[in-house]
Design a protein around this motif. Sequence first.
Motif, mmCIF file in Angstrom:
data_model
loop_
_atom_site.group_PDB
_atom_site.id
_atom_site.type_symbol
_atom_site.label_atom_id
_atom_site.label_comp_id
_atom_site.label_asym_id
_atom_site.label_seq_id
_atom_site.Cartn_x
_atom_site.Cartn_y
_atom_site.Cartn_z
ATOM 1 N N ARG A 1 55.292 68.885 75.348
ATOM 2 C CA ARG A 1 55.307 67.444 75.570
ATOM 3 C C ARG A 1 56.721 66.996 75.955
ATOM 4 N NH1 ARG A 1 50.299 65.481 73.758
ATOM 5 N NH2 ARG A 1 48.980 67.344 73.492
ATOM 6 N N ARG B 1 53.115 65.696 79.801
ATOM 7 C CA ARG B 1 53.421 67.112 79.631
ATOM 8 C C ARG B 1 54.670 67.486 80.439
ATOM 9 N NH1 ARG B 1 48.665 69.549 77.447
ATOM 10 N NH2 ARG B 1 47.445 67.809 76.622
ATOM 11 N N ASP C 1 53.915 62.893 72.681
ATOM 12 C CA ASP C 1 53.954 62.335 74.033
ATOM 13 C C ASP C 1 52.722 62.786 74.813
ATOM 14 O OD1 ASP C 1 54.697 61.243 76.446
ATOM 15 O OD2 ASP C 1 56.728 62.068 76.421
#
Length: 727
Positions: A627, A611, A608
Amino acid sequence: MTTGGSRELGVVYDVDGVMRIAPIRRQWGRLRALVAHGPRDRRSLLGMQRVLAVLAEDDPPAEVYFLTALPDKLVRPLRAALRHDQYPRGTLLMAGRSLFSGWLFGAGLDRKRATLDRLAEQRPDMSFVLVGDDAGHDPALFTGFADAHPGRVAAIAMRRLLGVADASTCTDGDGPPVVEAPNGEEMLPGLREVLGLGRDAREPRIDDWFLTEAQRGNPATRLRPWTEGNDVRLRVHGTAYYRVLAERLARTGPGDQVLFLGWRGDGDQRLTEDGTTVADALVDAARCGARVCGLLWRSHLSAFGYHVTQNRRLAAALRAVGAEVLLDQRIRPLGSHHQKLVVVRHDTDPRDDVAFVGGIDLVLGARDDIAHRGDPQSSAAADAYDRDPRHDAQLELRGPVVRDLHEVFFERWVDPTPLVRLPWHVVPDLVHRLPRHGSLLPAPTPDPPASGSCAIQVLRTYPRRTSPTPFAPWGERSVARAFIKALGRAQRLVYVEDQYLWSADVARVFAAALRRAPGLHLVAVVPRPHRDAGPNPAMIGQAEAMAMVHEAGGDRVQILDVENDEASPVYVHAKVCVIDDVWATVGSNNFNTRSWTHDSELVCAVLDEERDGRAPADPGGLGDGARTFARRLRLELMREHLGLADDDPILDPDDAAALVRSRAAALDSWHGAGAQGPRPPGRLRRHTPVHEQVEITFRRRWITGPAYRMVLDPDGRPMRARLQRTY
């Protein structure tokens, strides 16, 4: 990279112990390395490419030299072999004199030493790291060179083949430091220390975690290395997945496509409480004008407990309304097609395109929920595959990755190899009028628009077949390669849910990571042995695997199983892995040799871009940052198993591991005391390793064990990969 003032660094790697075209007499050491010596035996080529790459990519970069006893006539095949095995670019040092003597007998210690001496004379400004193994000339070659050229050897790195021992670094005496380890993964920390290498300070990249196109090892596929801009939604439990799947199928119409891959298909499995079944949903989609096509594993004979009858029944129901389902037996002997995939492509609005990947097939027994009281239909099913209750997970995917998953289906659909070949398959299929091939299917349409923040890499296992697979003529083991690469970056926590964890060859990868990173925890959730199950061959493999990770990680390793609130065991069918809250996978693969080499498997790895800023913001400490998707996946699963209402107690990996240990111990103690008083929170219990339950007798080790490896957990790797204990 410089050392000793302004002196540059060169890396000399003796490749005769690792190349498949090495001298015949050097193969003896490789054959000896195949003999396993218990749970401490982590010998393999694992990580050797990364050792050289770390040195070659430092600032300034070290020059790489490949030393071999082969003659100049074999430069081209040697270079091709190094490129195929993902070694960094470098200069070949060919020490052989002739094709016959160089290949059959090797050039010998003296000619290799002369080649190294010439290199030292040609590069007086260079110090060397000498890398090799202890199965041939290298110990004498390297120490002799260091003695003759004092101050010119920065380090000796020796991969152990002939003994089973842990990594060690020797800096005693006047010679160079010597780093020894059973594999490159465990060798790297020692080399970093003696050479003064720090962590890479650059910004993390996607290919720090994902395989590059070359690293996939299958140039014949049209799959892209990865796609970005995808939306990923987690569907834990069969009820959540089936409900969404039924909704998506109900929205299909003329010109749409519904494509599915499966291990098994039970047409009478209900997708929703109102009674809509798998067959109903697919038949209705076809009647509304959608193109419905499926590939199900044909399966082995029903007499052996397999499900060809159920798959035929679903295929017949769909053929009656113009849909197509092929029963596919294009596999290795004793193999299966284990991929689970549904793709829905819309003719009018590609923003609605969606795909589902994970461990949940269209089968009886899978529609369970978070209470884990089981699928209401499973109690009426006689099939031993149906477990009650069941824990599983699936991904719902939107964005460009849908086209890649469409491509996965398309490659198998257009494979011209006959679906079945053996007479006992061909004749029954003719009797049941099963189609021999599918009709023409249009190539995958362009990407759906970007819709999220996730990069996704589609990973697969395909074996090398006798009749080569057009889109993977040498097979594909990107599932195994991806886990090896990601585990090489793990620092704090590997969270796993898996149906098996049965194979020592797979456990060796986890064990090497645990040895390399002393702060790394492994938390693995697996099924409890069924209450009616007696001793079986799988216990041999599971005993070896669990003993290996426990030996490597000690109390940093926790293997647990799950029960519901009524203390009934929950069958863990999920295939999930989360590393340091950064990289996550959900798919059909299990952590055994069969899934990594032999059957067809399908996995999505997710990275991803978004964050999760909650502390710890960067659990691994490598700059990747936690992530959002990976952390959300781990926390949702752990909250369920631990009986938590919020995330705070398990955000930190060390805190999470400690809470798992304490709650599992409390529940075990409660049961041990006769289940008196209030039940402690959570559902996890320590998984009693099978080797603690069942005595591993001579017969089980030497007769049952080999039978297990040949039938239940076969190895589909080419022989060179088996010799190297890598993928």
